[in-house]
Design a protein around this motif. Structure first.
Motif, PDB file in Angstrom:
ATOM      1  N   SER A 146       0.804  -1.221   0.000  1.00 14.24           N
ATOM      2  CA  SER A 146       0.000   0.000   0.000  1.00 14.24           C
ATOM      3  C   SER A 146       0.839   1.275   0.000  1.00 14.24           C
ATOM      4  O   SER A 146       0.302   2.368  -0.202  1.00 14.24           O
ATOM      5  N   ILE A 147       2.148   1.170   0.208  1.00 16.48           N
ATOM      6  CA  ILE A 147       2.987   2.364   0.224  1.00 16.48           C
ATOM      7  C   ILE A 147       4.127   2.210  -0.777  1.00 16.48           C
ATOM      8  O   ILE A 147       4.509   1.091  -1.142  1.00 16.48           O
ATOM      9  N   SER A 148       4.657   3.313  -1.210  1.00 16.42           N
ATOM     10  CA  SER A 148       5.754   3.308  -2.183  1.00 16.42           C
ATOM     11  C   SER A 148       7.030   2.738  -1.561  1.00 16.42           C
ATOM     12  O   SER A 148       7.293   2.914  -0.363  1.00 16.42           O
ATOM     13  N   SER A 149       7.827   2.089  -2.380  1.00 15.94           N
ATOM     14  CA  SER A 149       9.106   1.559  -1.922  1.00 15.94           C
ATOM     15  C   SER A 149      10.092   2.674  -1.587  1.00 15.94           C
ATOM     16  O   SER A 149      11.116   2.438  -0.943  1.00 15.94           O
ATOM     17  N   GLU A 150       9.769   3.903  -2.004  1.00 20.25           N
ATOM     18  CA  GLU A 150      10.637   5.044  -1.695  1.00 20.25           C
ATOM     19  C   GLU A 150      10.396   5.591  -0.291  1.00 20.25           C
ATOM     20  O   GLU A 150      11.123   6.474   0.168  1.00 20.25           O
ATOM     21  N   LEU A 151       9.365   5.079   0.369  1.00 14.65           N
ATOM     22  CA  LEU A 151       9.105   5.451   1.756  1.00 14.65           C
ATOM     23  C   LEU A 151       9.836   4.447   2.644  1.00 14.65           C
ATOM     24  O   LEU A 151       9.522   3.252   2.635  1.00 14.65           O
ATOM     25  N   GLN A 152      10.812   4.921   3.408  1.00 19.22           N
ATOM     26  CA  GLN A 152      11.716   4.045   4.145  1.00 19.22           C
ATOM     27  C   GLN A 152      11.706   4.353   5.646  1.00 19.22           C
ATOM     28  O   GLN A 152      11.597   5.513   6.061  1.00 19.22           O
ATOM     29  N   PHE A 153      11.840   3.282   6.440  1.00 17.27           N
ATOM     30  CA  PHE A 153      12.020   3.447   7.878  1.00 17.27           C
ATOM     31  C   PHE A 153      13.469   3.841   8.167  1.00 17.27           C
ATOM     32  O   PHE A 153      14.402   3.277   7.595  1.00 17.27           O
ATOM     33  N   VAL A 168      12.846   0.886  20.161  1.00 20.78           N
ATOM     34  CA  VAL A 168      13.303   1.609  18.977  1.00 20.78           C
ATOM     35  C   VAL A 168      12.491   2.894  18.819  1.00 20.78           C
ATOM     36  O   VAL A 168      11.274   2.893  19.006  1.00 20.78           O
ATOM     37  N   THR A 169      13.169   3.984  18.484  1.00 18.95           N
ATOM     38  CA  THR A 169      12.478   5.167  17.989  1.00 18.95           C
ATOM     39  C   THR A 169      12.855   5.319  16.521  1.00 18.95           C
ATOM     40  O   THR A 169      13.998   5.082  16.141  1.00 18.95           O
ATOM     41  N   TRP A 170      11.883   5.706  15.688  1.00 18.08           N
ATOM     42  CA  TRP A 170      12.113   5.725  14.251  1.00 18.08           C
ATOM     43  C   TRP A 170      11.249   6.803  13.586  1.00 18.08           C
ATOM     44  O   TRP A 170      10.368   7.386  14.209  1.00 18.08           O
ATOM     45  N   HIS A 171      11.542   7.047  12.329  1.00 18.47           N
ATOM     46  CA  HIS A 171      10.688   7.915  11.515  1.00 18.47           C
ATOM     47  C   HIS A 171      10.754   7.428  10.069  1.00 18.47           C
ATOM     48  O   HIS A 171      11.599   6.606   9.717  1.00 18.47           O
ATOM     49  N   LEU A 172       9.841   7.912   9.248  1.00 26.53           N
ATOM     50  CA  LEU A 172       9.822   7.562   7.836  1.00 26.53           C
ATOM     51  C   LEU A 172      10.424   8.689   7.003  1.00 26.53           C
ATOM     52  O   LEU A 172      10.291   9.874   7.354  1.00 26.53           O
ATOM     53  N   GLU A 173      11.087   8.309   5.928  1.00 27.95           N
ATOM     54  CA  GLU A 173      11.636   9.293   5.002  1.00 27.95           C
ATOM     55  C   GLU A 173      11.213   8.975   3.575  1.00 27.95           C
ATOM     56  O   GLU A 173      11.146   7.799   3.188  1.00 27.95           O
ATOM     57  N   GLY A 176      14.801  10.353   1.170  1.00 26.50           N
ATOM     58  CA  GLY A 176      15.790  10.969   2.048  1.00 26.50           C
ATOM     59  C   GLY A 176      15.296  12.145   2.852  1.00 26.50           C
ATOM     60  O   GLY A 176      16.071  12.737   3.617  1.00 26.50           O
ATOM     61  N   ARG A 177      14.022  12.511   2.712  1.00 25.56           N
ATOM     62  CA  ARG A 177      13.468  13.632   3.461  1.00 25.56           C
ATOM     63  C   ARG A 177      12.407  13.138   4.444  1.00 25.56           C
ATOM     64  O   ARG A 177      11.635  12.243   4.118  1.00 25.56           O
ATOM     65  N   PRO A 178      12.365  13.729   5.653  1.00 27.81           N
ATOM     66  CA  PRO A 178      11.376  13.299   6.649  1.00 27.81           C
ATOM     67  C   PRO A 178       9.955  13.381   6.121  1.00 27.81           C
ATOM     68  O   PRO A 178       9.571  14.363   5.479  1.00 27.81           O
ATOM     69  N   PHE A 179       9.182  12.344   6.376  1.00 27.39           N
ATOM     70  CA  PHE A 179       7.785  12.274   5.950  1.00 27.39           C
ATOM     71  C   PHE A 179       6.913  12.831   7.070  1.00 27.39           C
ATOM     72  O   PHE A 179       7.149  12.568   8.251  1.00 27.39           O
ATOM     73  N   PRO A 180       5.863  13.608   6.750  1.00 28.68           N
ATOM     74  CA  PRO A 180       5.021  14.208   7.798  1.00 28.68           C
ATOM     75  C   PRO A 180       4.327  13.161   8.669  1.00 28.68           C
ATOM     76  O   PRO A 180       3.895  12.114   8.189  1.00 28.68           O
ATOM     77  N   PHE A 181       4.230  13.469   9.948  1.00 31.91           N
ATOM     78  CA  PHE A 181       3.504  12.638  10.918  1.00 31.91           C
ATOM     79  C   PHE A 181       3.956  11.173  10.868  1.00 31.91           C
ATOM     80  O   PHE A 181       3.136  10.248  10.851  1.00 31.91           O
ATOM     81  N   SER A 182       5.239  10.954  10.839  1.00 30.43           N
ATOM     82  CA  SER A 182       5.728   9.584  10.676  1.00 30.43           C
ATOM     83  C   SER A 182       6.653   9.130  11.800  1.00 30.43           C
ATOM     84  O   SER A 182       7.282   8.088  11.683  1.00 30.43           O
ATOM     85  N   LYS A 183       6.742   9.909  12.867  1.00 27.13           N
ATOM     86  CA  LYS A 183       7.584   9.466  13.979  1.00 27.13           C
ATOM     87  C   LYS A 183       6.878   8.351  14.741  1.00 27.13           C
ATOM     88  O   LYS A 183       5.650   8.325  14.839  1.00 27.13           O
TER      89      LYS A 183
END
Length: 237
Positions: A146-153, A168-173, A176-183
């Motif tokens: 359901s999500i693009s392969s360019e969206l990475q943890f 673990v603390t993580w976010h999505l990019e 290479g750029r931070p994705f909104p509301f993804s922490k």
């Protein structure tokens, strides 16, 4: 450095390292004669965190634990990690890093190898947990499709001292750029299975897109008031 001695203790005041603030009152509640020589003792410089810097190439294991400033709980944790290493088992943090790497590469076959048969996976945006390896992998399959392969943890921090669990603390990019509301933050518990460590429990908490702020406190206060006035409501929670 100044040193005071008595028949029962030693007290040191180290000021020899400019980057280490003075550390006073290291009290050794042991017989000083148990140390082979004071020249050996003075090869240590203690910093403010009670961790010794060994100047003579000697390992802390060559000295009593009270001298090295190692707590019993930390020593036990280090022992567990050492035991895991001697058995050739991956640490919990290594398994979790491999897990996120597999998700990022959309390599679900490698991810499945890390999931226990009876794994319980809680993603708190869903009303119920996914129970069992099959249900968990079906969730991962739907997620990756359901999500693009360019969206990475991207892992921000991960605990590494425990061999059977990891936080673990993580976010999505996106590219290479931070994705909104993804922490987010996650907790994993692992157990030894089939000659390795596998995830048997996980819980994911994701940053909400809507942030009520102080209003959330008012909502919690209202719910608590209702439960106090009508305790029978608790049975419906």
């Amino acid at each position: 450095m100044t040193m005071m001695t008595s028949s029962h203790h030693l007290q040191f005041d180290f000021r020899s390292r400019p980057h280490c603030p003075p550390f006073r009152g290291i009290r050794v509640l042991e017989n000083p004669k148990s140390i082979s020589s004071f020249s050996t003792l003075l090869s240590f410089v203690f910093c403010s965190n009670s961790s010794p810097v060994i100047c003579g190439g000697l390992h802390r294991s060559q000295f009593p634990r009270w001298l090295c400033g190692v707590s019993q709980s930390k020593a036990t944790s280090e022992s567990n990690v050492s035991t895991a290493a001697s058995l050739g088992l991956p640490t919990a943090s290594e398994v979790i890093r491999d897990f996120y790497d597999g998700i990022n590469r959309r390599d679900l076959d490698s991810v499945e190898l890390l999931i226990g048969v009876e794994c319980v996976y809680e993603d708190l945006i869903f009303s119920k947990p996914f129970v069992g390896r099959k249900a968990t992998m079906e969730f991962f399959k739907k997620f990756t499709e359901s999500i693009s392969s360019e969206l990475q943890f991207v892992i921000d921090e991960i605990s590494s001292e425990d061999t059977s669990s990891a936080g673990v603390t993580w976010h999505l990019e996106w590219r290479g750029r931070p994705f909104p509301f993804s922490k987010g933050c996650s907790f994993y518990r692992l157990e030894q299975s089939e000659g390795t460590r596998k995830i048997i429990y996980a819980r994911d908490c994701v940053e909400p897109a809507v942030k009520p702020g102080a209003a959330a406190l008012a909502i919690i206060s209202t719910v608590c008031w209702l439960l106090q006035r009508f305790p029978q409501l608790a049975e419906r929670l």
